[in-house]
Design a protein around this motif. Structure first.
Motif, PDB file in Angstrom:
ATOM      1  N   GLN A 293       0.837  -1.100   0.087  1.00 49.86           N
ATOM      2  CA  GLN A 293       0.040   0.037   0.005  1.00 49.86           C
ATOM      3  C   GLN A 293       0.773   1.381   0.033  1.00 49.86           C
ATOM      4  O   GLN A 293       0.327   2.264  -0.655  1.00 49.86           O
ATOM      5  CB  GLN A 293      -0.829   0.071   1.335  1.00 49.86           C
ATOM      6  CG  GLN A 293      -2.536   0.238   1.011  1.00 49.86           C
ATOM      7  CD  GLN A 293      -3.012  -0.049   2.511  1.00 49.86           C
ATOM      8  OE1 GLN A 293      -2.853  -1.097   2.796  1.00 49.86           O
ATOM      9  NE2 GLN A 293      -3.606   0.880   3.219  1.00 49.86           N
ATOM     10  N   LEU A 294       1.851   1.243   0.633  1.00 49.37           N
ATOM     11  CA  LEU A 294       2.891   2.334   0.626  1.00 49.37           C
ATOM     12  C   LEU A 294       4.095   2.413  -0.294  1.00 49.37           C
ATOM     13  O   LEU A 294       4.977   3.215  -0.257  1.00 49.37           O
ATOM     14  CB  LEU A 294       3.437   2.392   2.064  1.00 49.37           C
ATOM     15  CG  LEU A 294       2.510   2.554   3.132  1.00 49.37           C
ATOM     16  CD1 LEU A 294       3.287   2.691   4.713  1.00 49.37           C
ATOM     17  CD2 LEU A 294       1.772   4.063   3.055  1.00 49.37           C
ATOM     18  N   GLY A 295       3.700   1.269  -1.455  1.00 47.31           N
ATOM     19  CA  GLY A 295       4.822   1.443  -2.558  1.00 47.31           C
ATOM     20  C   GLY A 295       5.931   0.574  -2.418  1.00 47.31           C
ATOM     21  O   GLY A 295       6.803   0.804  -3.222  1.00 47.31           O
ATOM     22  N   GLY A 296       5.811  -0.561  -1.749  1.00 46.09           N
ATOM     23  CA  GLY A 296       7.049  -1.079  -1.343  1.00 46.09           C
ATOM     24  C   GLY A 296       6.581  -2.605  -1.976  1.00 46.09           C
ATOM     25  O   GLY A 296       5.598  -2.766  -2.233  1.00 46.09           O
ATOM     26  N   LYS A 297       7.687  -3.435  -1.976  1.00 48.53           N
ATOM     27  CA  LYS A 297       7.408  -4.928  -2.454  1.00 48.53           C
ATOM     28  C   LYS A 297       6.536  -5.350  -1.231  1.00 48.53           C
ATOM     29  O   LYS A 297       6.607  -5.218  -0.162  1.00 48.53           O
ATOM     30  CB  LYS A 297       8.661  -5.728  -2.446  1.00 48.53           C
ATOM     31  CG  LYS A 297       9.497  -5.593  -3.887  1.00 48.53           C
ATOM     32  CD  LYS A 297      10.314  -6.491  -4.013  1.00 48.53           C
ATOM     33  CE  LYS A 297      11.273  -6.316  -4.756  1.00 48.53           C
ATOM     34  NZ  LYS A 297      12.635  -6.335  -4.409  1.00 48.53           N
ATOM     35  N   PRO A 298       5.651  -6.485  -1.645  1.00 47.06           N
ATOM     36  CA  PRO A 298       4.787  -7.100  -0.746  1.00 47.06           C
ATOM     37  C   PRO A 298       5.765  -7.528   0.593  1.00 47.06           C
ATOM     38  O   PRO A 298       6.719  -8.263   0.243  1.00 47.06           O
ATOM     39  CB  PRO A 298       3.833  -8.004  -1.294  1.00 47.06           C
ATOM     40  CG  PRO A 298       3.967  -7.532  -2.737  1.00 47.06           C
ATOM     41  CD  PRO A 298       5.270  -6.869  -2.976  1.00 47.06           C
ATOM     42  N   ALA A 299       5.120  -7.471   1.733  1.00 48.98           N
ATOM     43  CA  ALA A 299       6.038  -8.046   2.798  1.00 48.98           C
ATOM     44  C   ALA A 299       5.090  -8.101   3.853  1.00 48.98           C
ATOM     45  O   ALA A 299       4.273  -7.050   4.074  1.00 48.98           O
ATOM     46  CB  ALA A 299       7.055  -7.206   3.234  1.00 48.98           C
TER      47      ALA A 299
END
Ligand code: HAM
Length: 423
Positions: A293-299
């Protein structure tokens, strides 16, 4: 001129209370080290969009509680952080922390929410936040609860109960949301103003209403667990089974929803009845969608935050032996008194020698009669007064007077005084 006052809802912590804060902070640091969590420090100010995107547009925090202002020089909207999870995830993405593997992190500090101030609810308050990134299984959710239970024991606190729930995944929540809207629409006449307003924007929050007239309706509302899939059920079962094995008691509260939108799967609150209406001292859960949601890779991510004001208030109410001991341990060992110019200079030197011997020493400053200095020494809480007058200077000795226990005043060389004070 009228004296200025602190902003409403933003408090000074005065020295007599700060001892308990320091006890809490010291205990928390040791506890976090025992579990391998590392400290991270994020800015107090972030782009407003960070909180809108993570906490959610339709939440109370984003709708009406954020301290938001326009930085006119850069023409950007900025916000004083209302919580730490969003900043922590942003920092992890920005600095690629997950490239080094899973992360166990903690942060502490002031948060800002423009809420109506009352006992236990402030506009500037402090949290200790704990987050784990990159760990998908129920083991880490359980670790957070087991470690929190340990902290209550370390602090000597009792009567904090754990409420637990699963918010399942987003598909289940979407299906549940549709059924909730349909259900509450059928009973629109029984909804209060707040609930009517939330009906389409955030129907889940209606379940959290404290309005007694709406409780029967809320009891009858469709439950999320009817929509839970096998993976969500297995995860929740994993958390519960680990807690059972570790002997951490909890109660499952299917009505537990959180005031922030980023949660999925496990959510929880630690609650006490000893503080009145604001009894939640610690809360958190899992937020597997937030990185993306904040533009990172899913984690995957999960964590919690404690309200420091509330826990310090509980330490005060329960007056645990551990915290009392800690408050006493903050008092000086020695108060150094002196009379005459030459003695004043020798006193400054002798105080350093006492500190070299690891003693906590307050040196009297500001002159005054022997009697007034003795009053200060008493009020300081020190165990001993070390007195330097002209006679002591001539003899190359100091006088040592016990202040807290029975005993006579003796005149000895400073080295012997140190032995005497150390006991
Ligand atoms: P939260 O439930 O909004 O969660 O806040 C956590 C705790 O901060 C509350 O349980 C309460 O003790 C304290 N707190 C909140 N607002 C106030 C206030 N106005 N005055 C005094 N204390 C307050 C979060 O902030 C999430 N970031 C927790 C989290 C971390 N979830 C996952 N990781």
């Amino acid at each position: 001129m009228k004296a200025l006052q602190a902003v409403r809802g933003m408090n000074d912590v005065l020295p007599q209370d700060a001892a308990l804060w320091e006890f809490f902070e010291d205990s928390v640091r040791d506890w976090l080290r025992a579990y391998g969590y590392r400290n991270i420090r994020m800015p107090l100010v972030e782009p407003t969009a960070l909180f809108v995107r993570s906490i959610g547009e339709a939440t109370d925090i984003v709708e009406k509680e954020m301290y938001t202002f326009q930085d006119s020089l850069n023409n950007e909207s900025l916000t004083l952080r209302p919580e730490g999870t969003a900043s922590c995830v942003r920092a992890a993405i920005e600095h690629s922390l997950l490239h080094q593997g899973a992360q166990r992190l903690w942060y502490g500090g002031a948060m800002f929410r423009h809420e109506r101030p009352q006992k236990g609810r402030y506009r500037q308050f402090h949290q200790i936040g704990v987050e784990a990134f990159g760990l998908p299984g129920p083991d880490i959710d359980a670790e957070h609860l087991i470690m929190t239970a340990r902290l209550w024991r370390l602090l000597g606190l009792s009567g904090i109960r754990l409420e637990l729930n699963s918010l399942a995944d987003s598909a289940a929540r979407a299906a549940h949301r549709q059924r909730l809207i349909a259900f509450f629409e059928q009973h629109r006449d029984q909804l209060d103003g707040d609930a009517q307003r939330r009906l389409h924007s955030n129907p889940l929050r209606i379940l959290d209403s404290k309005n007694p007239h709406m409780q029967p309706l809320i009891e009858a509302a469709p439950q999320l667990n009817e929509h839970m899939d096998d993976a969500a059920r297995a995860h929740f079962h994993g958390v519960c089974a680990t807690l059972d094995r570790a002997g951490v008691a909890y109660s499952i509260n299917p009505r537990l929803v959180r005031g922030l939108d980023y949660y999925n799967y496990t959510v929880f609150e630690w609650v006490t009845d000893a503080l009145g209406a604001q009894g939640t001292v610690c809360a958190g859960g899992r937020y597997d969608g937030l990185f993306e949601q904040l533009g990172g890779k899913p984690a995957p991510g999960c964590g919690f935050a404690m309200g420091v004001e509330r826990l310090v208030a509980l330490l005060q109410v329960q007056a645990s032996p551990a915290s009392q001991h800690a408050a006493e341990a903050q008092q000086p060992d020695v108060y150094v008194l002196h009379q005459g110019d030459a003695a004043a200079m020798e006193a400054a030197r002798a105080a350093e020698e006492l500190r070299d011997a690891q003693l906590r020493v307050v040196l009297h400053c500001g002159g005054g009669s022997f009697k007034s200095q003795m009053k200060r020494a008493d009020a300081s809480g020190a165990r001993f007064a070390v007195i330097l007058g002209e006679e002591e200077l001539v003899r190359k000795e100091v006088s040592v007077k016990p202040l807290r226990a029975q005993g006579v005043q003796t005149s000895v060389p400073l080295k012997e005084a140190i032995e005497l004070i150390r006991g």
